[in-house]
Design a protein around this motif. Structure first.
Motif, mmCIF file in Angstrom:
data_model
loop_
_atom_site.group_PDB
_atom_site.id
_atom_site.type_symbol
_atom_site.label_atom_id
_atom_site.label_comp_id
_atom_site.label_asym_id
_atom_site.label_seq_id
_atom_site.Cartn_x
_atom_site.Cartn_y
_atom_site.Cartn_z
ATOM 1 N N TYR A 43 4.910 5.708 -5.761
ATOM 2 C CA TYR A 43 3.706 5.103 -6.329
ATOM 3 C C TYR A 43 2.512 5.414 -5.430
ATOM 4 O O TYR A 43 2.629 5.370 -4.203
ATOM 5 C CB TYR A 43 3.878 3.585 -6.479
ATOM 6 N N THR A 44 1.383 5.690 -6.056
ATOM 7 C CA THR A 44 0.178 5.944 -5.261
ATOM 8 C C THR A 44 -0.415 4.621 -4.804
ATOM 9 O O THR A 44 -0.197 3.568 -5.414
ATOM 10 C CB THR A 44 -0.887 6.699 -6.082
ATOM 11 N N LYS A 45 -1.164 4.702 -3.724
ATOM 12 C CA LYS A 45 -1.847 3.517 -3.213
ATOM 13 C C LYS A 45 -2.776 2.957 -4.290
ATOM 14 O O LYS A 45 -2.883 1.742 -4.459
ATOM 15 C CB LYS A 45 -2.633 3.874 -1.950
ATOM 16 N N GLU A 46 -3.417 3.821 -5.053
ATOM 17 C CA GLU A 46 -4.333 3.392 -6.119
ATOM 18 C C GLU A 46 -3.588 2.599 -7.193
ATOM 19 O O GLU A 46 -4.092 1.594 -7.693
ATOM 20 C CB GLU A 46 -5.046 4.604 -6.739
ATOM 21 N N ILE A 61 0.811 -1.228 0.000
ATOM 22 C CA ILE A 61 0.000 0.000 0.000
ATOM 23 C C ILE A 61 0.840 1.273 0.000
ATOM 24 O O ILE A 61 0.313 2.357 -0.225
ATOM 25 C CB ILE A 61 -0.998 0.031 1.184
ATOM 26 N N SER A 62 2.143 1.161 0.244
ATOM 27 C CA SER A 62 3.007 2.334 0.217
ATOM 28 C C SER A 62 4.399 1.918 -0.234
ATOM 29 O O SER A 62 5.033 1.061 0.389
ATOM 30 C CB SER A 62 3.065 2.963 1.614
ATOM 31 N N LEU A 67 -0.812 0.871 -6.792
ATOM 32 C CA LEU A 67 -0.412 -0.408 -6.210
ATOM 33 C C LEU A 67 -1.597 -1.366 -6.141
ATOM 34 O O LEU A 67 -1.471 -2.546 -6.460
ATOM 35 C CB LEU A 67 0.203 -0.187 -4.829
ATOM 36 N N ILE A 68 -2.752 -0.856 -5.759
ATOM 37 C CA ILE A 68 -3.956 -1.683 -5.695
ATOM 38 C C ILE A 68 -4.376 -2.129 -7.098
ATOM 39 O O ILE A 68 -4.718 -3.292 -7.309
ATOM 40 C CB ILE A 68 -5.098 -0.932 -4.974
ATOM 41 N N LYS A 83 1.602 -7.337 -4.324
ATOM 42 C CA LYS A 83 1.546 -8.078 -3.063
ATOM 43 C C LYS A 83 2.730 -9.017 -2.919
ATOM 44 O O LYS A 83 3.429 -9.322 -3.887
ATOM 45 C CB LYS A 83 0.267 -8.893 -2.992
ATOM 46 N N LYS A 117 5.307 -0.537 2.804
ATOM 47 C CA LYS A 117 4.279 -0.819 3.800
ATOM 48 C C LYS A 117 3.211 -1.698 3.168
ATOM 49 O O LYS A 117 2.770 -1.435 2.054
ATOM 50 C CB LYS A 117 3.646 0.470 4.324
#
Length: 144
Positions: free
Chosen positions: A42-45, A37-38, A47-48, A53, A137
């Protein structure tokens, strides 16, 4: 008669000794699937969207957790050691090599991931850091 009893006892002791192996115990705090998520800029969006993972649910061999990472296209494989003092070591990184749209994320992750030396679990979060203060993170995938 004493010789027979001694022989039977010796075989029983040998049997117990061979059956008492040091089978690694699963560490439920670490051995989970973790969603990134961090990481760097890179933005969290992002990565999602890329389903970034690491999966540490695999078996333990020689004290090391066999894991894999996924950044949306290629899969990376590695061994990881997590010590009780918060130290960790990543080794044996290998992976598939397909051309992907998000190859920069995969390259950046792989370069940073192999240098991570410290970990900290805080509730449902896992933070990895290197000696220069760079960090990653994660959030536990099974956390609701």
């Amino acid at each position: 008669m004493k010789k027979i009893i001694f022989t039977v006892l010796a075989f029983l002791c040998l049997g117990f000794a061979l059956n008492c192996s040091s089978v690694p115990v699963k560490n439920s705090q670490i051995q989970r699937e973790w969603m990134l998520i961090s990481f760097e800029n890179y933005t969290k969006e992002d990565l999602i969207k890329n389903n970034a993972k690491i999966d540490l649910t695999s078996t333990i061999e020689n004290g090391k957790i066999k894991g894999n990472a996924f950044m949306g296209c290629n899969r990376m494989f590695f061994s990881s050691e997590f010590k009780a003092n918060g130290k960790m070591k990543i080794s044996g990184i290998a992976g598939t090599e397909m051309m992907c749209q998000n190859i920069k994320l995969e390259d950046d992750f792989s370069k940073s991931f192999k240098n991570m030396t410290n970990y900290k679990v805080e509730g449902h979060f896992l933070r990895l850091t290197d000696d220069q203060g760079h960090s990653m993170k994660f959030i536990a995938a099974d956390w609701d």
